[in-house]
Design an enzyme around this catalytic site. Structure first.
Site, PDB file in Angstrom:
ATOM      1  N   PRO A   2       0.802  -1.197   0.000  1.00 47.08           N
ATOM      2  CG  PRO A   2       0.262  -0.823   2.204  1.00 47.08           C
ATOM      3  CD  PRO A   2       1.246  -1.481   1.334  1.00 47.08           C
ATOM      4  CD  GLU A   3       3.452   3.213  -3.842  1.00 45.53           C
ATOM      5  OE1 GLU A   3       3.563   4.395  -4.150  1.00 45.53           O
ATOM      6  OE2 GLU A   3       3.881   2.277  -4.538  1.00 45.53           O
ATOM      7  CG  HIS A  91      -1.575 -15.824   4.819  1.00 47.95           C
ATOM      8  ND1 HIS A  91      -0.507 -16.540   5.300  1.00 47.95           N
ATOM      9  CD2 HIS A  91      -1.811 -16.292   3.573  1.00 47.95           C
ATOM     10  CE1 HIS A  91      -0.105 -17.402   4.373  1.00 47.95           C
ATOM     11  NE2 HIS A  91      -0.881 -17.282   3.324  1.00 47.95           N
ATOM     12  NE  ARG A 110       7.342 -10.061   1.654  1.00 49.35           N
ATOM     13  CZ  ARG A 110       8.091  -9.242   0.916  1.00 49.35           C
ATOM     14  NH1 ARG A 110       7.555  -8.528  -0.059  1.00 49.35           N
ATOM     15  NH2 ARG A 110       9.366  -9.127   1.162  1.00 49.35           N
ATOM     16  NE  ARG A 151      19.074  15.805   3.359  1.00 48.11           N
ATOM     17  CZ  ARG A 151      18.169  15.099   3.994  1.00 48.11           C
ATOM     18  NH1 ARG A 151      17.863  13.905   3.579  1.00 48.11           N
ATOM     19  NH2 ARG A 151      17.567  15.598   5.046  1.00 48.11           N
TER      20      ARG A 151
END
Length: 273
Positions: A2-3, A91, A110, A151
């Site tokens: 998910p984003e 799961h 996972r 940066r």
DNA sequence: CATTGGACCTGACCGC
DNA sequence: TGCGGTCAGGTCCAAT
């Protein structure tokens, strides 16, 4: 999964389905999911609490309760399902049952996903290091420039750093960099304000489109009722190696930047000094 | 400090 | 079929 767009899709599902409901029972099926407090305290603390609001900060899902919040992070493979409490899928790591309606199931192959039950100061502390919400007013090239100034790190891993901007992940980083015609290896601090403004706009455009299509169902994301997002049909470069760039027709290439699979159009996204 | 590389997990897929 | 390697929407921590 998910984003930001996928988490926002789930947030909207939950806002419609469980706000106002009261927790009657909690089943932690995988103790490693719960990061605070203890597993026992987690279940005890949730019991009897009503869900006031479903919110999101970056990729964190916030279910505000009478006092404090149940915070969920789906990491790579987490999913939220609304289904009968006595009918979990494989799961399933956590089931939260309410006084009426379907239960919330946290499913995660996972096992990277996380859950916290925190008082308000704990929620603030957890989210303290997150960068700005890209869909809130004021997010622009200047904000990026302030965060990135000097940066040398490549722009793509910089975008994945949640302290710089909250909610962007591997898919939407690739898509936004393509839209802004920026090579993902470009040192972040070398980008002009003009290019950072383009990038900020591209991030907003890409995330909004992702939300509009209910997220990207590429590997694991589905909505809380199991429905797939449709943004994978609109992706321009992500996981489209070898296909023609929608803008110029050149074959999309895959490379590795910051140890993440990365997809670019080598013509639209030239390296530049 | 900023940056990088490995760890954390499980499953799918591909080539031999 | 089995085995080994690679890959996966993320984050954290230790080592440079």
């Amino acid at each position: 999964m998910p984003e930001l767009p996928e988490v926002e899709t789930i947030r909207r599902d939950l806002a419609a389905a469980i706000v106002g409901r009261r927790v009657v029972r909690t089943e932690v099926r995988d103790a490693s999911l719960v990061h605070a407090p203890s597993v026992a305290g987690f279940g005890r603390g949730l019991r009897g609490k009503a869900v006031q609001r479903a919110d999101r900060r970056g990729k964190y899902l916030l279910l505000h309760l009478d006092d404090g919040a149940l915070v969920l992070h789906l990491m790579m493979s987490g999913r939220i399902f609304l289904r009968p409490a006595d009918d979990p899928v494989g799961h399933t790591r956590l089931v939260v049952e309410f006084d009426e309606g379907p239960a919330l199931h946290f499913v995660d192959v996972r096992r990277f996903g996380r859950a916290w039950l925190l008082p308000p100061p704990g929620v603030d502390a957890l989210l303290a290091d997150l960068g700005p919400e890209p869909l809130e007013p004021g997010f622009d090239g200047r904000v990026l420039q302030a965060a990135v100034g000097g940066r040398r790190r490549a722009i793509k891993p910089t975008l994945l750093d949640q302290r710089i901007v909250a909610g962007v992940g591997n898919i939407y980083a690739d898509e936004a960099l393509w839209l802004a015609r920026i090579h993902p290896d470009t040192p972040a601090g070398s980008l002009s304000l003009r290019r950072l403004n383009n990038l900020a706009r591209a991030i907003v455009t890409t995330l909004r489109a992702g939300i509009e299509y209910d997220g990207t169902s590429f590997l694991t994301h589905v909505g809380s009722r199991g429905e797939r997002g449709r943004y994978q049909e609109r992706l321009n470069v992500f996981q489209r190696t070898g296909e023609p760039c929608p803008r110029c027709g050149r074959a999309i290439e895959r490379l590795v930047v910051g140890q993440r699979g990365t997809h670019i159009c080598p013509r639209c996204q030239r390296r530049r000094g």
